[in-house]
Enzyme design. Structure first.
Site, PDB file in Angstrom:
ATOM      1  N   VAL A   1       2.094  18.949   4.900  1.00 19.23           N
ATOM      2  CA  VAL A   1       2.165  17.924   5.943  1.00 19.23           C
ATOM      3  C   VAL A   1       2.202  18.562   7.321  1.00 19.23           C
ATOM      4  O   VAL A   1       1.451  18.201   8.235  1.00 19.23           O
ATOM      5  CB  VAL A   1       3.379  17.011   5.725  1.00 19.23           C
ATOM      6  CG1 VAL A   1       3.549  16.053   6.901  1.00 19.23           C
ATOM      7  CG2 VAL A   1       3.236  16.231   4.421  1.00 19.23           C
ATOM      8  N   GLY A   2       3.093  19.532   7.499  1.00  8.73           N
ATOM      9  CA  GLY A   2       3.239  20.164   8.802  1.00  8.73           C
ATOM     10  C   GLY A   2       1.968  20.824   9.286  1.00  8.73           C
ATOM     11  O   GLY A   2       1.605  20.719  10.462  1.00  8.73           O
TER      12      GLY A   2
ATOM     13  N   ASP B   1       6.382   9.238  -6.296  1.00  6.57           N
ATOM     14  CA  ASP B   1       7.235  10.270  -5.714  1.00  6.57           C
ATOM     15  C   ASP B   1       8.706  10.128  -6.082  1.00  6.57           C
ATOM     16  O   ASP B   1       9.435  11.127  -6.122  1.00  6.57           O
ATOM     17  CB  ASP B   1       7.121  10.241  -4.182  1.00  6.57           C
ATOM     18  CG  ASP B   1       5.712  10.493  -3.691  1.00  6.57           C
ATOM     19  OD1 ASP B   1       4.805  10.652  -4.527  1.00  6.57           O
ATOM     20  OD2 ASP B   1       5.512  10.524  -2.471  1.00  6.57           O
TER      21      ASP B   1
ATOM     22  N   GLY C   1       0.781  -1.231   0.000  1.00  2.00           N
ATOM     23  CA  GLY C   1       0.000   0.000   0.000  1.00  2.00           C
ATOM     24  C   GLY C   1       0.807   1.271   0.000  1.00  2.00           C
ATOM     25  O   GLY C   1       0.276   2.351  -0.266  1.00  2.00           O
ATOM     26  N   GLY C   2       2.102   1.173   0.341  1.00  2.00           N
ATOM     27  CA  GLY C   2       2.957   2.345   0.306  1.00  2.00           C
ATOM     28  C   GLY C   2       2.582   3.398   1.333  1.00  2.00           C
ATOM     29  O   GLY C   2       1.850   3.147   2.294  1.00  2.00           O
ATOM     30  N   THR C   3       3.083   4.600   1.120  1.00  2.00           N
ATOM     31  CA  THR C   3       2.869   5.696   2.064  1.00  2.00           C
ATOM     32  C   THR C   3       1.398   6.023   2.246  1.00  2.00           C
ATOM     33  O   THR C   3       0.930   6.224   3.367  1.00  2.00           O
ATOM     34  CB  THR C   3       3.629   6.953   1.588  1.00  2.00           C
ATOM     35  OG1 THR C   3       5.034   6.684   1.583  1.00  2.00           O
ATOM     36  CG2 THR C   3       3.361   8.130   2.508  1.00  2.00           C
ATOM     37  N   CYS C   4       0.639   6.078   1.161  1.00  2.00           N
ATOM     38  CA  CYS C   4      -0.757   6.508   1.233  1.00  2.00           C
ATOM     39  C   CYS C   4      -1.557   5.691   2.246  1.00  2.00           C
ATOM     40  O   CYS C   4      -2.203   6.235   3.132  1.00  2.00           O
ATOM     41  CB  CYS C   4      -1.406   6.418  -0.145  1.00  2.00           C
ATOM     42  SG  CYS C   4      -3.147   6.894  -0.149  1.00  2.00           S
TER      43      CYS C   4
ATOM     44  N   GLY D   1      10.227  18.310   4.525  1.00  2.00           N
ATOM     45  CA  GLY D   1      10.368  17.782   3.177  1.00  2.00           C
ATOM     46  C   GLY D   1      10.698  16.299   3.162  1.00  2.00           C
ATOM     47  O   GLY D   1      10.857  15.673   4.216  1.00  2.00           O
TER      48      GLY D   1
ATOM     49  N   HIS E   1     -29.600  24.028  -4.984  1.00  2.00           N
ATOM     50  CA  HIS E   1     -29.535  24.935  -3.833  1.00  2.00           C
ATOM     51  C   HIS E   1     -29.991  24.190  -2.578  1.00  2.00           C
ATOM     52  O   HIS E   1     -30.937  23.425  -2.629  1.00  2.00           O
ATOM     53  CB  HIS E   1     -30.435  26.147  -4.067  1.00  2.00           C
ATOM     54  CG  HIS E   1     -30.527  27.057  -2.891  1.00  2.00           C
ATOM     55  ND1 HIS E   1     -29.537  27.953  -2.577  1.00  2.00           N
ATOM     56  CD2 HIS E   1     -31.483  27.193  -1.933  1.00  2.00           C
ATOM     57  CE1 HIS E   1     -29.875  28.613  -1.490  1.00  2.00           C
ATOM     58  NE2 HIS E   1     -31.068  28.175  -1.072  1.00  2.00           N
TER      59      HIS E   1
END
Length: 460
Positions: A184-185, A311, A38-41, A270, A444
């Site tokens: 991120v911060g 990335d 799944g990686g970072t996400c 970063g 609306h």
């Protein structure tokens, strides 16, 4: 040496779907993952942080419900329960993805660290021990990035959190010093302030979210300050010292040295590419000056048949961009398409509260590129839906080409800003001009309905 048709290194939001599609296309495929599917996400990014931001939003609403005539007494934060909920969501996504991999015919999955040893050859140091040597004519790199830790006197000695490790706290930090005033911060800063932490944000530049226009940055700064966060710009930390149970931070703000005391530090300055252990140069792959893998507009590296997605290639660091990298590569290789990274839109959303949804050019970018523009702005306190729900902070902004009436870009800093931005993105992709949106019929009362009033500002 085991031969495959294709090897995918990393199971992030590009590597996971790509490996399955390659296998389904009849390619004998190997997926190598060093850590979690799944990686970072899934594991350290979108899924866990947005789950915790959901808890932080609930805490904020409970605290501020009085203005809506709802009085909530005695609410409290249970960080262990918040973490448990987050972990359950992460494990659900991670384990579901892993099962899908393991049940895909033609797909092998191994856990370990891959290193290039020559032309399209790799050695994988297995997590369970031992090594395997593999090769393939097609190789896809999706190894991602990791937080950059700046060299600051005393930082290693006093200790710090990253955006990964802060997800696992079970107690609310008393005073969290956040190094970095970007996406991120700021998400973490506001989240933990709502959990009860005192927050101090240090940003080296003259303003937070420097990629955005100055007026958008200023508006977000006002919102965060009004909520109670401390934000220091033109600021940097130069030294940390442990003092009993606290940390003394020596900082320089606008050239003036001062000291503040905090309990914990979050480093959000970063990220850098995970290419060092991979040694891609041994297969003829060139890196740029920051260590990211160089790719062309079709995501192929300088080594023919080897691609870098997500990335690690230095492109926009967003999950949806990594996924689109997979779409581009797969369609080009197996469906005869001619897709390029230069032809896609770049939407993104920062999940502060209110959200900041962005698409296309900023006002500054449009002017720098020589466009003759008009700029439309609408405060969220003039949006009926926002006022009715008590979520009237922020501003909508759109930049249009004065000659063609095409929308060049938009920033929506407001409740459901990402959703409203997406409506504008669809208009941009379909060539719908701002004057048509101005008179469009929207349901609306919705947030998107306010696009009528936003673009009416251009003729005011």
């Amino acid at each position: 040496m085991k031969q495959y048709d294709a090897i995918v290194i990393g199971s992030g939001q590009a590597g996971s779907p790509l490996s399955k599609q390659l296998a389904k296309a009849g390619k004998k495929t190997l997926l190598i993952e060093k850590r979690f599917i799944g990686g970072t996400c899934v594991n350290d990014g979108c899924t866990p942080t947005k789950a915790m931001i959901g808890s932080a939003k609930a805490a904020y609403l409970a605290k501020h419900a009085d203005k809506l005539g709802v009085h909530i007494d005695g609410h409290h934060i249970d960080m262990k329960q918040i973490r448990h909920r987050k972990d359950e969501l992460v494990l659900s996504w991670r384990n579901g993805s892993r099962r899908a991999m393991e049940n895909t015919e033609n797909l092998d999955l191994i856990f370990g660290e891959a290193t290039f040893t020559g032309d399209k050859t790799l050695t994988v140091k297995l997590n369970e021990g031992g090594e395997v040597d593999v090769k393939a004519e097609l190789i896809f790199i999706n190894t991602g990035t990791t937080p950059v830790i700046p060299v600051i006197e005393g930082l290693q000695e006093v200790g710090y959190f990253t955006s990964t490790t802060l997800l696992d706290v079970e107690e609310v930090p008393e005073h969290l010093l956040v190094l970095g005033g970007n996406y991120v911060g700021l998400e973490f800063a506001q989240m933990f302030h709502r959990f009860g932490s005192k927050i101090s944000v240090l940003e080296r530049g003259p303003r937070i979210v420097a990629r955005e226009d100055e007026d958008i940055s200023d508006e977000l700064t006002k919102i965060l300050l009004a909520e109670g966060l401390d934000v220091y710009t033109n600021a940097q930390s130069v030294k940390f010292e442990r003092q009993d149970e606290s940390i003394k931070a020596t900082i320089v703000v606008n050239g003036i040295q001062q000291e503040i005391s905090c309990s914990h530090i979050l480093v959000a300055t970063g990220r850098k590419p995970l290419t060092e252990a991979l040694a891609p140069q041994l297969s003829g792959i060139k890196l740029n000056e920051n260590g990211f893998i160089q790719v062309n507009e079709k995501l192929e590296t300088t080594a023919k048949g080897i691609y870098a997605l997500g990335d690690v290639n230095g492109g926009p660091a967003f999950t949806h961009i990594a996924y689109n990298d997979y779409i581009i590569v797969y369609r080009n290789l197996f469906e005869g398409a001619d897709d390029k990274t230069t032809e896609r839109p770049l939407p993104y959303c920062m999940f502060t509260d209110p959200q900041l949804g962005r698409i296309g050019l900023t006002e500054k970018q449009a002017r720098d590129q020589g466009y003759t523009i008009k700029v439309a702005k609408l405060p969220m306190n003039q949006v009926a839906r926002a006022v009715e729900t008590g979520e009237a902070l922020g501003v909508m902004k759109a930049v249009v080409d004065a000659k063609t009436r095409q929308i060049l870009g938009a920033a929506i800093l407001g409740e459901e800003g990402g959703e409203v931005m997406t409506v504008i993105q669809m208009a941009m992709m379909g060539g719908i001009t701002y004057d048509r949106i101005r008179y469009c019929v929207f349901a609306h009362p919705t947030y998107s309905e306010s696009l009528n009033n936003l673009f009416m500002k251009l003729d005011a």
